[in-house]
Motif scaffolding. Structure first.
Motif, mmCIF file in Angstrom:
data_model
loop_
_atom_site.group_PDB
_atom_site.id
_atom_site.type_symbol
_atom_site.label_atom_id
_atom_site.label_comp_id
_atom_site.label_asym_id
_atom_site.label_seq_id
_atom_site.Cartn_x
_atom_site.Cartn_y
_atom_site.Cartn_z
ATOM 1 N N PHE A 53 100.786 14.149 32.425
ATOM 2 C CA PHE A 53 101.233 14.580 33.748
ATOM 3 C C PHE A 53 100.730 13.668 34.855
ATOM 4 O O PHE A 53 99.792 12.900 34.674
ATOM 5 N N MET A 54 101.400 13.788 35.986
ATOM 6 C CA MET A 54 101.014 13.112 37.221
ATOM 7 C C MET A 54 101.258 14.104 38.349
ATOM 8 O O MET A 54 102.211 14.877 38.301
ATOM 9 N N VAL A 55 100.398 14.077 39.348
ATOM 10 C CA VAL A 55 100.537 14.984 40.484
ATOM 11 C C VAL A 55 100.910 14.168 41.717
ATOM 12 O O VAL A 55 100.302 13.131 42.000
ATOM 13 N N THR A 56 101.922 14.649 42.440
ATOM 14 C CA THR A 56 102.394 13.976 43.644
ATOM 15 C C THR A 56 102.627 14.998 44.747
ATOM 16 O O THR A 56 102.729 16.193 44.476
ATOM 17 N N GLU A 57 102.721 14.515 45.958
ATOM 18 C CA GLU A 57 103.070 15.411 47.050
ATOM 19 C C GLU A 57 104.554 15.745 46.938
ATOM 20 O O GLU A 57 105.352 14.946 46.455
ATOM 21 N N ARG B 47 109.747 18.244 32.988
ATOM 22 C CA ARG B 47 109.642 19.449 33.816
ATOM 23 C C ARG B 47 108.630 19.227 34.921
ATOM 24 O O ARG B 47 107.964 18.205 34.957
ATOM 25 N N GLY B 48 108.522 20.192 35.793
ATOM 26 C CA GLY B 48 107.557 20.124 36.879
ATOM 27 C C GLY B 48 107.112 21.508 37.265
ATOM 28 O O GLY B 48 107.781 22.506 36.947
ATOM 29 N N GLU B 49 105.970 21.584 37.936
ATOM 30 C CA GLU B 49 105.480 22.864 38.420
ATOM 31 C C GLU B 49 104.593 22.626 39.631
ATOM 32 O O GLU B 49 104.130 21.508 39.857
ATOM 33 N N VAL B 50 104.399 23.660 40.410
ATOM 34 C CA VAL B 50 103.518 23.552 41.562
ATOM 35 C C VAL B 50 102.096 23.361 41.047
ATOM 36 O O VAL B 50 101.656 24.056 40.118
ATOM 37 N N VAL C 287 111.043 13.865 44.532
ATOM 38 C CA VAL C 287 112.410 13.508 44.130
ATOM 39 C C VAL C 287 112.485 12.029 43.728
ATOM 40 O O VAL C 287 113.089 11.687 42.708
ATOM 41 N N ILE C 288 111.859 11.167 44.482
ATOM 42 C CA ILE C 288 111.871 9.727 44.178
ATOM 43 C C ILE C 288 111.224 9.474 42.817
ATOM 44 O O ILE C 288 111.773 8.747 41.981
ATOM 45 N N LEU C 289 110.060 10.074 42.581
ATOM 46 C CA LEU C 289 109.373 9.883 41.305
ATOM 47 C C LEU C 289 110.121 10.547 40.156
ATOM 48 O O LEU C 289 110.204 9.991 39.060
ATOM 49 N N ARG C 290 110.677 11.713 40.402
ATOM 50 C CA ARG C 290 111.459 12.401 39.369
ATOM 51 C C ARG C 290 112.625 11.539 38.922
ATOM 52 O O ARG C 290 112.875 11.379 37.727
ATOM 53 N N ASP C 291 113.354 10.980 39.877
ATOM 54 C CA ASP C 291 114.521 10.162 39.535
ATOM 55 C C ASP C 291 114.127 8.862 38.832
ATOM 56 O O ASP C 291 114.839 8.395 37.950
ATOM 57 N N LYS D 292 101.668 20.255 46.377
ATOM 58 C CA LYS D 292 101.652 19.206 45.362
ATOM 59 C C LYS D 292 102.416 19.686 44.140
ATOM 60 O O LYS D 292 102.415 20.859 43.792
ATOM 61 N N ILE D 293 103.091 18.714 43.494
ATOM 62 C CA ILE D 293 103.907 18.994 42.317
ATOM 63 C C ILE D 293 103.351 18.222 41.123
ATOM 64 O O ILE D 293 103.040 17.044 41.225
ATOM 65 N N LYS D 294 103.252 18.907 40.007
ATOM 66 C CA LYS D 294 102.796 18.302 38.757
ATOM 67 C C LYS D 294 104.031 17.975 37.936
ATOM 68 O O LYS D 294 104.763 18.865 37.516
ATOM 69 N N LEU D 295 104.289 16.675 37.743
ATOM 70 C CA LEU D 295 105.399 16.217 36.907
ATOM 71 C C LEU D 295 104.881 16.097 35.479
ATOM 72 O O LEU D 295 103.815 15.520 35.242
#
Length: 80
Positions: free
Chosen positions: A54-58, A73-76, A63-67, A4-7
């Motif tokens: 922040f929001m956490v996604t798989e 920034r993001g982190e694991v 990439v879709i949410l980032r764009d 999971k990635i924290k945006l």
């Protein structure tokens, strides 16, 4: 288990806390409108002059949410 990635969206200045708190509401609205299966959002106050939302996604959706949402920034994400 998938990673999971924290945006993260950073806010600075005297209104950072309220801005981060408000930004989380927009993240929740986006999740509802797009009917995403996400349920981890939040905000954190780092200091008087720095807060973030922040929001956490798989990782597969990152990439879709980032764009679309342009986080700073993001982190694991590691569950507590």
């Amino acid at each position: 288990m998938t990673r999971k990635i924290k945006l993260i969206w950073d806010f600075s200045g005297p209104a950072a806390a309220k801005t981060a708190e408000h930004h989380e509401k927009h993240l929740k609205e986006y999740i509802a409108i797009e009917e995403l299966d996400l349920n981890i959002t939040g905000f954190q106050h780092v200091s008087d002059m720095h807060s973030f939302a922040f929001m956490v996604t798989e990782e597969s959706s990152m990439v879709i949410l980032r764009d679309a949402l342009k986080p700073h920034r993001g982190e694991v994400y590691e569950e507590q």
